[in-house]
Design a protein around this motif. Structure first.
Motif, short mmCIF file in Angstrom:
data_model
loop_
_atom_site.label_atom_id
_atom_site.label_comp_id
_atom_site.label_asym_id
_atom_site.label_seq_id
_atom_site.Cartn_x
_atom_site.Cartn_y
_atom_site.Cartn_z
N LYS A 12 0.80 -1.37 0.03
CA LYS A 12 0.07 -0.07 -0.03
C LYS A 12 0.82 1.35 -0.07
N GLY A 13 1.93 1.11 0.94
CA GLY A 13 2.85 2.24 0.68
C GLY A 13 3.60 2.48 -0.81
N GLN A 14 3.88 1.37 -1.33
CA GLN A 14 4.24 1.76 -2.57
C GLN A 14 3.29 2.20 -3.65
N HIS A 15 2.03 1.72 -3.52
CA HIS A 15 0.90 2.28 -4.32
C HIS A 15 0.64 3.71 -4.12
N GLU A 16 0.91 4.26 -2.73
CA GLU A 16 0.95 5.65 -2.49
C GLU A 16 2.08 6.56 -3.50
N ARG A 17 3.34 5.84 -3.28
CA ARG A 17 4.45 6.47 -3.88
C ARG A 17 4.09 6.53 -5.41
N ILE A 18 3.51 5.26 -5.84
CA ILE A 18 3.21 5.26 -7.37
C ILE A 18 2.23 6.31 -7.79
N ARG A 19 1.39 6.55 -6.96
CA ARG A 19 0.45 7.87 -7.09
C ARG A 19 0.83 9.31 -7.11
N GLU A 20 2.00 9.40 -6.39
CA GLU A 20 2.80 10.57 -6.11
C GLU A 20 3.83 10.73 -7.34
N LEU A 21 4.31 9.58 -7.72
CA LEU A 21 5.17 9.76 -9.12
C LEU A 21 4.26 9.94 -10.57
N PHE A 22 3.04 9.48 -10.42
CA PHE A 22 2.21 9.75 -11.77
C PHE A 22 2.02 11.30 -11.77
N ASP A 23 1.52 11.90 -10.48
CA ASP A 23 1.37 13.38 -10.42
C ASP A 23 2.63 14.08 -10.78
N GLU A 24 3.79 13.67 -10.14
CA GLU A 24 5.07 14.30 -10.41
C GLU A 24 5.31 14.37 -11.95
N VAL A 25 5.30 13.03 -12.48
CA VAL A 25 5.55 13.28 -14.21
C VAL A 25 4.78 14.40 -14.81
N LEU A 26 3.26 14.46 -14.45
CA LEU A 26 2.47 15.26 -15.26
C LEU A 26 2.72 16.89 -14.74
N ALA A 27 3.24 16.88 -13.60
CA ALA A 27 3.65 18.32 -12.95
C ALA A 27 4.90 18.94 -13.57
N HIS A 28 5.77 18.12 -14.44
CA HIS A 28 7.04 18.70 -14.79
C HIS A 28 7.04 18.46 -16.49
N THR A 29 8.17 19.15 -16.95
CA THR A 29 8.38 18.64 -18.42
C THR A 29 10.07 18.41 -18.64
N GLY A 30 10.30 18.27 -19.74
CA GLY A 30 11.61 18.22 -20.18
C GLY A 30 12.23 16.96 -19.31
N GLU A 31 13.70 17.40 -18.95
CA GLU A 31 14.40 16.44 -18.21
C GLU A 31 13.89 15.94 -16.83
N GLU A 32 13.04 17.03 -16.12
CA GLU A 32 12.60 16.62 -14.86
C GLU A 32 11.51 15.55 -15.30
N ARG A 33 10.73 15.96 -16.29
CA ARG A 33 9.61 14.81 -16.41
C ARG A 33 10.27 13.53 -16.89
N ARG A 34 11.29 13.61 -17.52
CA ARG A 34 11.95 12.11 -18.00
C ARG A 34 12.50 11.61 -16.74
N HIS A 35 13.16 12.33 -15.71
CA HIS A 35 13.75 11.96 -14.49
C HIS A 35 12.45 11.14 -13.66
N CYS A 36 11.40 11.70 -13.51
CA CYS A 36 10.35 11.37 -12.76
C CYS A 36 9.86 10.03 -13.33
N PHE A 37 9.70 10.10 -14.67
CA PHE A 37 9.05 8.98 -15.39
C PHE A 37 9.90 7.48 -15.25
N ARG A 38 11.33 7.96 -15.23
CA ARG A 38 12.32 6.78 -15.02
C ARG A 38 12.10 6.10 -13.55
N LEU A 39 11.86 7.07 -12.49
CA LEU A 39 11.71 6.66 -11.22
C LEU A 39 10.25 5.88 -11.04
N LEU A 40 9.19 6.26 -12.00
CA LEU A 40 8.13 5.39 -11.67
C LEU A 40 8.15 4.22 -12.57
N VAL A 41 8.70 4.13 -13.45
CA VAL A 41 9.15 2.87 -14.28
C VAL A 41 9.60 1.92 -13.58
#
Length: 190
Positions: A12-41
């Motif tokens: 459940k804790g990991q599910h919460e972190r996954i939710r946060e990372l989805f939001d972080e990907v959408l909140a950023h662009t460029g390299e920051e988005r790419r970095h957040c997406f890699r963390l999510l993957v």
């Protein structure tokens, strides 16, 4: 409820972190988005592998109606892996990426909610504290050796056992090489 080491609390804790990372990907662009997406993957890959190796087989064997419950989750996980693999090849700032990413986000969040409501709740009811703690230890061990990229078609404990270790070595080597190149390049791109 504080249950240190409990598999359900861990997931459940990991599910919460996954939710946060989805939001972080959408909140950023460029390299920051790419970095957040890699963390999510990475998190999705190791999380799903551990569920497929440890949690789902346990649920199939020990929960009434576990087999069809798990079969549905495995179908969802395979589709998510296919989508993640496709997204990895897209420019994160492209409209196609954002559209497919938003669809993936909705599917994964629905998957997580269903898992928590159906599979995890039943695991809590059926398992004693020691079993849940041991499953948590097994999940952590599986995650330490899991591939860090999506590998569609490996949604079973047997396939993960056979294909997972070579994929994990390849993925983790690729991660290390990319990290070195990112550190060496001023723009951080690989």
């Amino acid at each position: 409820m504080d249950r240190p080491g409990d598999v359900v609390e861990l997931l459940k804790g990991q599910h919460e972190r996954i939710r946060e990372l989805f939001d972080e990907v959408l909140a950023h662009t460029g390299e920051e988005r790419r970095h957040c997406f890699r963390l999510l993957v990475h998190l999705l890959a190791v999380h799903e592998t551990a569920e497929e190796e440890i949690v789902h087989p346990y649920a199939e064997r020990h929960l009434e109606g576990g087999e069809p419950l798990v079969a549905d989750r495995l179908k969802e996980e395979e589709e998510a892996k296919r989508t993640l693999k496709h997204l990895e090849g897209l420019d994160p700032d492209a409209a196609e990426f954002v559209e497919e990413f938003c669809a993936l986000r909705a599917a994964v969040l629905t998957h997580a909610e269903t898992e928590e409501r159906q599979e995890f709740a039943r695991l809590e009811q059926a398992g004693d504290a020691e079993t849940l703690r041991l499953l948590g230890k097994a999940v952590r061990a599986a995650e330490a050796l899991a591939p860090t990229r999506p590998h569609p078609g490996t949604e079973s404990a047997v396939k993960n056992a056979v294909l997972g270790p070579p994929a994990a070595v390849a993925d983790r080597t690729r991660d290390a090489v990319r990290s070195v190149f990112r550190a060496a390049r001023p723009d951080g791109k690989v």
